[in-house]
Design a protein around this motif. Structure first.
Motif, short mmCIF file in Angstrom:
data_model
loop_
_atom_site.label_atom_id
_atom_site.label_comp_id
_atom_site.label_asym_id
_atom_site.label_seq_id
_atom_site.Cartn_x
_atom_site.Cartn_y
_atom_site.Cartn_z
N GLU A 2 0.30 53.23 13.46
CA GLU A 2 0.01 52.95 12.05
C GLU A 2 -0.05 54.25 11.26
O GLU A 2 -0.30 55.32 11.81
N TRP A 3 0.21 54.12 9.98
CA TRP A 3 0.09 55.26 9.07
C TRP A 3 -0.16 54.76 7.65
O TRP A 3 0.09 53.59 7.34
N THR A 4 -0.62 55.66 6.80
CA THR A 4 -0.80 55.39 5.37
C THR A 4 -0.17 56.54 4.60
O THR A 4 -0.36 57.71 4.96
N ASP A 5 0.58 56.21 3.55
CA ASP A 5 1.31 57.25 2.83
C ASP A 5 1.58 56.78 1.40
O ASP A 5 1.56 55.58 1.10
N GLN A 6 1.84 57.74 0.53
CA GLN A 6 2.31 57.43 -0.81
C GLN A 6 3.78 57.04 -0.72
O GLN A 6 4.53 57.61 0.08
N ALA A 7 4.21 56.06 -1.53
CA ALA A 7 5.59 55.58 -1.40
C ALA A 7 6.11 55.07 -2.73
O ALA A 7 5.34 54.63 -3.60
N ILE A 8 7.43 55.13 -2.88
CA ILE A 8 8.14 54.55 -4.02
C ILE A 8 8.92 53.35 -3.51
O ILE A 8 9.63 53.44 -2.50
N VAL A 9 8.79 52.23 -4.19
CA VAL A 9 9.51 51.02 -3.79
C VAL A 9 10.99 51.17 -4.14
O VAL A 9 11.34 51.49 -5.28
N LEU A 10 11.85 50.93 -3.15
CA LEU A 10 13.30 51.00 -3.36
C LEU A 10 13.92 49.62 -3.51
O LEU A 10 14.79 49.40 -4.35
N SER A 11 13.50 48.68 -2.67
CA SER A 11 14.08 47.33 -2.74
C SER A 11 13.18 46.36 -1.99
O SER A 11 12.35 46.76 -1.16
N THR A 12 13.35 45.08 -2.30
CA THR A 12 12.69 44.01 -1.54
C THR A 12 13.73 42.95 -1.22
O THR A 12 14.62 42.67 -2.03
N ARG A 13 13.62 42.38 -0.04
CA ARG A 13 14.53 41.32 0.39
C ARG A 13 13.70 40.17 0.94
O ARG A 13 12.92 40.36 1.87
#
Length: 254
Positions: A2-13
């Motif tokens: 497991e991990w936790t990080d800052q992220a930018i959403v690119l796509s959802t399917r």
């Protein structure tokens, strides 16, 4: 795992009735996907729009598995862009290039930071957001090892009057040295070699068209040549919208 990080959403399917596979550009782990349960709920629907920044927590029994992801909103940008066709197309284009052009789970922290800066410019509708977009594409190429050399002329070493780029080597060529072969060279827009910061309305239409042709050529050649469909179609739609709106209105800002 497991991990936790800052992220930018690119796509959802969509996956099943209520879940989705979400593709993220994380700060420390690169492009990473995960199953988001309840993605279609009212609470999460607006959170996982492409371009939004989230705090993502991923978990899986084995590192190679898809795993599940939990997200919390960190910064919403999509809402500031939705009503502007050109800026929305730019955001969609960048997300698609990242989603389809990056290897999964390879860290690109500098690219993450550059993407956040670009998306902030799109959300704020800065005067030079279109310049920033094509400069970002140059940075994207460089991050993947395909950077262009726009500092000096490949022929005579001069740093002045650079006006072309070799479509093979990606090196700049001066106006004088390139004159005999200009039909075979790519035009080099002035704003990509130092003249940045002008409002879009002050740009000749050809400047942005030349920038789109330049970065598009090397994206096709180096990043998406292995893709059967080539470069993401949304990138072409962005360029069409951008150039059409410049032609019809002369200004893309509200």
């Amino acid at each position: 795992m497991e991990w936790t990080d800052q992220a930018i959403v690119l796509s959802t399917r969509r996956h099943g009735e209520t879940s989705a596979i979400v593709s993220l550009l994380t700060r420390e782990r690169g492009r990473h996907a995960g199953l988001l349960r309840g993605a279609g709920s009212r609470r999460l629907r607006g959170v996982v729009m492409p371009g939004n920044e989230v705090r993502a927590s991923w978990r899986a029994r084995i590192a190679d598995h898809l795993g599940t992801v939990h997200v919390e909103p960190a910064m919403s940008r999509a809402g500031f862009i939705m009503d502007d066709a050109a800026r929305l197309a730019a955001l969609s284009s960048a997300c698609a290039l990242l989603d389809q052009g990056l290897m999964e789970r390879e860290a690109h922290p500098a690219l993450y930071n550059a993407t956040a800066v670009l998306f902030d410019a799109l959300a704020a509708a800065t005067d030079d957001w279109a310049e920033a977009y094509f400069a970002w594409e140059l940075g994207f190429l460089a991050e993947l090892g395909f950077g262009l050399d726009l500092e000096k002329c490949a022929g005579d070493g001069r740093r002045e009057n650079l006006g072309y780029v070799s479509p093979k080597s990606g090196r700049a060529v001066s106006l004088e040295a390139g004159a005999p072969w200009r039909e075979k060279l790519l035009p080099l827009p002035r704003f990509l070699v130092g003249e940045r910061g002008r409002p879009i309305a002050n740009h000749p239409r050809t400047d942005l068209a030349d920038a789109a042709q330049l970065t598009g050529h090397f994206l096709e050649r180096h990043v998406f040549s292995h893709e059967s469909k080539g470069m993401p179609a949304v990138r072409g739609r962005f360029v069409e919208i951008l150039l059409r709106e410049i032609t019809t209105s002369g200004d893309l800002n509200p």
